[in-house]
Design an enzyme around this catalytic site. Structure first.
Site, PDB file in Angstrom:
ATOM      1  N   ASP A  50      53.375   4.686  43.470  1.00  0.00           N
ATOM      2  CA  ASP A  50      52.060   4.053  43.333  1.00  0.00           C
ATOM      3  C   ASP A  50      52.146   2.604  43.787  1.00  0.00           C
ATOM      4  O   ASP A  50      52.921   2.285  44.700  1.00  0.00           O
ATOM      5  CB  ASP A  50      51.613   4.170  41.853  1.00  0.00           C
ATOM      6  N   HIS A  83      46.832  -0.485  39.743  1.00  0.00           N
ATOM      7  CA  HIS A  83      46.680   0.962  39.682  1.00  0.00           C
ATOM      8  C   HIS A  83      47.887   1.663  39.072  1.00  0.00           C
ATOM      9  O   HIS A  83      47.772   2.492  38.162  1.00  0.00           O
ATOM     10  CB  HIS A  83      46.416   1.459  41.111  1.00  0.00           C
ATOM     11  N   SER A 106      42.869   9.740  40.184  1.00  0.00           N
ATOM     12  CA  SER A 106      44.097   8.981  39.942  1.00  0.00           C
ATOM     13  C   SER A 106      44.464   8.987  38.471  1.00  0.00           C
ATOM     14  O   SER A 106      45.641   8.944  38.116  1.00  0.00           O
ATOM     15  CB  SER A 106      43.918   7.528  40.375  1.00  0.00           C
TER      16      SER A 106
END
Lengths: 209, 906
Positions: free
Chosen positions: B241, B296, B773
């Site tokens: 990620d 994220h 996600s």
């Protein structure tokens, strides 16, 4: 080819096809420079980290280790030790030896360049030059065990141990103020004479120019 | 003084504007009695409408929106940041937006290639050499593990990816080729940051009590699963990620620590190719530190294994776990396939070194970017028992029709995950697919750990301007001006007279700022803004710029000793616009079609992407494009261009400017012997040997983000980190570019307190984010949870997860969206385990007889480990084989029981 010729070849092929247990290889990286060394020179009171590695561990991987390392405790002193890469680790010290054991409670360790432990040595030879060997012996019990319960200790020589490296320690130079002896006074006088002579030569040459 | 110079085109089109002399395009030479005189080729400028981007500074196709840091102290002194909930987008006229797949993004010129098994690296290199392909990046460890050569390659100059793939595919030794696609995080929106406290009550996805207005029980049933198991420290989950904030207070105890590496010693102790890779690696920036570069990955990691039951923050599905962080994203916001491949190579390497990695979380993707090389690598992970859990995507599409990768790879270890909401329906944004998407999991408004950097500009920073000292060195393109916002405060505004204009384009550029010597990545740019902009149609783009200066050089020359170079002593710069502008030339009396521009050119640019453009006109009348050159000129070549009537001014000027994009760079062009003639008579000439008749201009533009919409009448603080090392010069500038479309005008933007200084990383923040996600790590966490509970083949574990789901409810009778299975139910998956009889026997490691073998028992065993009879710490209960030692064989026994929760009483 007759049958007498075939038998040795067959035996040879059989021998080649039998998986042979690879040797366990132990190495030391002095000073954490990323290279393995088999010797090291230290000065008095100088310290160095010795990272001890094992290579040649097959799948499913090592879950424990244990060994003893011997050295001359009149030459070196252990001032630090670490095996934090293992979930369990124990150190026990005795005269001129250090026992190390460690275990993984989840992962295993496979392949080459597996860090077993780190030991920080200090050179303690006060005068002259002294040397010592760092020798690795198998510890007591089943130490090098794979996740499938295969025990690798038999691959370590338990009698004479494995010579990891030689370390030489150079004692510190004389720092006290000694009383000049007659012989040395003579040398000192000669040195002074030589110095004065040379100085005179330089001055003379300068005048001539 | 250097200034920013932006070419403004007249409204006429490129094709209509320029009249280019049509001259024979052939080489010729004539012989004399003494030597050969080469008559250069006379060339024309290219005139097609597909000229490379010239109107710099250009915002990229995929802009990144700056998130405001609305620091508003409340009564308790906590900081509360609020952003509206994500809403379904609509078009400008109010109609619903259509679901359309986006064009895949990739690095042109690059190709990933996979050779067949048995093809050695030497043979592969030979095969690549035969195709004039150069290896950009090798994947030796992956090759060592799989027996196949993986490589990222480039073709010869000017060779496109498609051409190279076609060429390589003809080689029988090549198994697969692919474009080097860029993937994006599959997140829809992020919002609220909350005070540091216990937030389990907000984690509806783990325990839905209707607290969000949704359906009670529409969750993955973790409380029931936790009665069976909580601590998954024996398994490792890799999060590929944007990096993970491994210092976050709720994550630091759940990070994987590489046991073979000594932190900070500068040595690759475990010889895996990375120095000091303690928690993972960064393949996007190319180092061993997987620290967060965007929030994220930190959010994803918290869903999987934020420390639970610790009295603060959130809990992960696993109360304790081990997160291996792999940062794969580039500063442009994409994770390219080569970076992903390097991350997967690391995972495979560490798995083969004995790390118990059971799953990879892939909360990213791209459309129609199938890559057989990546598929092979992902399959390799499956071959060693690693599940690959991937986000289905957020484009509202049916993945059965429009594939999204990596989720759509039809591999046994790939689990494709859709997002559900708090009513157990598929989220409005989620992709779906009756055959291509395996199951759903909660993805909307998920609260988790968050990485946040803040920078509030203040006096004393590297740069600070509170706009109280006038223009203070700023270059302000009209109508930017300073205005009073209160009786005592001033700010820059793009529209001092009221609302801004339609089709406005104006820039505001700071004075030079010295960033040289500052630690790369340590600085952030910040400013306060109050703005009313038409949302998603009018923008304030923010750039950092550095000067790019043409110089006269002796490297090349057509005559004399010097020529202009766009990049003296090297290649030109990416993302730049630079050039030279002539002094004024009086062409006011020249008849139509009588004026001619002549110049000699040599060199090359990246064909199709970078170009040297030629323009004429002046500042007051605007500049007309005469065409451009983007092809290779191996020798000096004469160009002759007829000047259009719009250039026949009393103060006409000629511009040569090089515009570049972000791809490959070359040496650029050299320019010499420039002249302008009228009916054959020279009215301007320069052979670059005398006094300089040109002014230089040029900047490299590094895009940072944009602002749009309304700040609600309040001032917002915006900040962003400076990752690009090329920005750390002694002549950097902040640039604001105001752009509007052709309808709807608002009050515009006010800017104040603009600065550059040290950022602060906050390690105790939490935020809600939405997207597949967020759904994906619910499933990844479940894979880890089950792997820790029960040792079984990966395929059985995956089957257990996808077949124990709860139904997903349609939103209404018209909702025909479907996934292959329903919504994840962790408790059902755990309860589906049929424990072998042996597993139900007494747990030998249950020293404290509390029904499980947990950390307390581990402490007991660890205390005795390495002891033998006669020693004080010897524990006969831990000497399972009763051989007098608590050694490795006893550890094998203890490991088999560790983590069990269903032990019979001793």
């Amino acid at each position: 080819m007759n049958i007498n010729q075939m038998i040795p070849i067959t035996v040879l092929l059989f021998a080649l096809s039998t998986p042979a247990a690879a040797d366990l290889i132990f190495n030391i990286d002095f000073g954490r420079d990323g290279s393995y060394e088999d010797s090291l020179s230290l000065d008095f009171n100088e310290t160095t980290w010795a990272d001890i590695y094992i290579s040649g561990v097959e799948s499913p991987g090592l879950i424990s280790m244990g060994f003893k390392i011997t050295y001359d405790d009149s030459v070196l002193e252990i001032i630090n030790k670490d095996a934090s890469g293992w979930d369990f680790s124990k150190f026990s010290t005795a005269a001129s030896s250090l026992m190390v054991s460690g275990g993984m409670f989840s992962d295993t360790r496979i392949g080459n360049d597996i860090l077993l432990a780190s030991v920080q040595f200090k050179g303690i030879t006060a005068t002259g030059i002294a040397t010592t060997a760092l020798t690795l012996f198998d510890g007591s019990g089943d130490n090098f065990v794979l996740d499938n319960k295969v025990i690798l200790d038999s691959r370590i020589s338990t009698s004479s141990g494995i010579n990891l490296a030689g370390v030489s320690v150079t004692g510190a130079p004389i720092t006290g103020t000694g009383i000049p002896q007659p012989g040395s006074l003579l040398l000192l006088a000669a040195g002074l004479f030589g110095f004065l002579f040379a100085k005179n030569r330089i001055e003379t040459n300068a005048k001539e120019q | 003084m250097r200034h920013s110079y932006f070419t403004r085109f007249k409204s006429s089109t490129l094709c209509a504007a320029a009249i280019v002399s049509i001259l024979p395009a052939m080489n010729s030479y004539s012989a004399s009695s003494t030597d050969l005189v080469l008559t250069p080729t006379v060339m024309t400028l290219k005139q097609d409408g597909s000229a490379p981007v010239l109107n710099h500074p250009a915002a990229p196709m995929n802009r990144s929106q700056l998130v405001p840091n609305n620091v508003t102290p409340n009564a308790q002194g906590d900081r509360l940041l609020t952003v509206p909930e994500p809403t379904q987008p609509s078009s400008k006229d109010g109609t619903a937006t259509a679901s359309t797949p986006k064009k895949p993004h990739y690095k042109d010129g690059e190709v990933l290639v996979l050779f067949k098994k048995g093809v050695t690296k030497i043979v592969a290199n030979s095969a690549l050499g035969a195709k004039a392909a150069t290896v950009v990046k090798g994947f030796d460890q992956l090759t060592a593990r799989t027996g196949q050569v993986f490589a990222l390659v480039r073709g010869g100059k000017g060779v496109s990816s498609a051409q190279l793939m076609k060429s390589l595919s003809k080689d029988s030794r090549v198994q697969a080729t692919s474009l080097n696609y860029g993937k994006r995080p599959t997140v829809v929106a992020s919002d609220t940051l909350l005070p540091n406290d216990t937030f389990f009550q907000y984690q509806w996805s783990l325990n839905n009590t209707g607290q969000t207005g949704g359906t009670s029980g529409a969750d993955i049933q973790t409380p029931a699963a936790w009665t069976q198991h909580t601590d998954s420290k024996d398994v490792v989950i890799a999060v590929v990620d944007t990096g993970v904030d491994y210092e976050h207070s709720d994550l630091k105890n759940s990070m994987w620590v590489n046991p073979g590496e000594i932190a900070g010693d500068g040595v690759d102790n475990d010889k895996n190719g990375y120095i000091d890779d303690i928690h993972g690696i960064d393949t996007g920036f190319g180092d061993s530190d997987p620290a967060a570069v965007f929030a994220h990955g930190t959010h994803v990691a918290g869903i999987i294994a934020a420390e639970g039951n610790n009295g603060k923050g959130v809990t992960g599905i696993n109360w304790r776990g081990r997160i291996m962080a792999l940062q794969g994203f580039s500063p442009d916001g994409y994770m390219y396939d080569d970076a992903e491949l390097a991350a997967l190579q690391y995972i495979l390497t560490m798995k083969n070194k004995g790390t118990n990695i059971v799953a990879v979380n892939a909360s990213y993707g791209c459309y129609e970017c199938e890559n057989s090389v990546m598929a092979a690598a992902i399959k390799n992970l499956g071959d060693v028992g690693i599940a690959f859990v991937a986000a289905a995507g957020n484009e509202e599409n049916d993945n059965d029709d429009y594939s999204s990768y990596p989720a759509s790879y039809d591999l046994p270890n790939v689990i494709s995950v859709a997002a559900t909401d708090d009513t157990d329906s598929l989220a409005w944004y989620s992709n779906y697919g009756a055959t291509s998407v395996d199951l759903g999991a909660p993805g909307s408004a998920i609260l988790s750990t968050y990485w946040l950097t803040t920078y509030i500009p203040q006096a004393g920073d590297v740069f600070f301007d509170d706009v109280e000292l006038g223009t203070n060195g700023w270059f302000a393109d009209a109508p930017w001006a300073i205005t009073a916002t209160t009786a005592t405060n001033h700010a820059w505004t793009d529209s001092p007279a009221g609302d801004y204009s339609d089709d406005q384009f104006s820039v505001l550029v700071s004075p030079p700022i010295n960033l040289a010597g500052q630690k790369i990545g340590s600085l952030s740019v910040g400013f306060n803004a109050r703005h009313e902009l038409e949302e998603d149609y009018d923008f304030l783009d923010v750039f950092l710029t550095n000067p790019v200066i043409w110089k006269m050089t002796t490297e090349q020359k057509h005559s004399g000793s010097k020529a202009w170079s766009d990049s003296p002593n090297g290649n030109y710069t990416n993302n730049s616009l630079s050039g030279i502008i002539s002094q004024g030339i009086d062409l006011s009396t020249a008849p139509s079609d009588s004026a001619m521009l002549n110049f000699y050119l040599k060199g090359r640019a990246e064909t199709g992407y970078d170009a040297l453009s030629v323009l004429c006109g002046n500042e007051s009348q605007g500049f007309e494009s005469l065409g451009y050159v983007d092809f290779e000129l191996g020798d000096w070549t004469l160009f002759q261009v007829s000047l259009p009537d719009t250039c026949l001014l009393d103060d006409a000027k000629i511009i040569f400017e090089l515009g570049t994009n972000g791809g490959t760079t070359f040496d650029g062009y050299y320019l010499d012997d420039i002249s302008v003639t009228v009916n054959g008579a020279t009215v301007f000439t320069d052979d670059m040997e005398g006094a300089n008749k040109w002014q230089t201009f040029g900047e490299k533009y590094s895009y940072q983000g944009y602002i749009t919409g309304s700040s609600g009448g309040a001032w917002s603080n915006y900040s962003f980190q400076l990752f690009d090392k090329s920005l750390y010069t002694n002549d950097a500038r902040i640039m604001f570019v105001f752009r509007t479309d052709g309808s709807v005008v608002e009050d515009g933007v006010y800017l104040d307190n603009i600065g550059i200084g040290q950022m602060t990383v906050e390690h105790d923040f939490y935020a809600w984010m939405s997207g597949t996600s967020m759904a994906t790590p619910h499933v990844t966490g479940a894979v880890g949870f089950l792997a820790s509970v029960f040792d079984e083949p990966m395929a059985d574990r995956i089957a257990r997860i996808v077949t124990t789901t709860d139904p997903i409810a349609p939103v209404d009778e018209t909702d025909s969206r479907a996934t292959a299975n329903g919504r994840l139910n962790l408790a059902k998956a755990v309860n589906s385990i049929e424990w072998p009889a042996a597993a139900l026997a007494l747990c030998v490691g249950n020293f404290d007889s509390d029904g499980d073998v947990d950390d307390a028992d581990k402490t007991v065993f660890g205390a005795a480990f390495g002891s033998r009879t006669g020693q004080a710490r010897y524990n006969a209960n831990a000497d399972f084989d009763k051989d007098g030692d608590v050694d490795g064989t006893d550890l094998v026994t203890f490991r088999a029981d560790y983590g069990r929760t269903n032990c019979l009483a001793r």
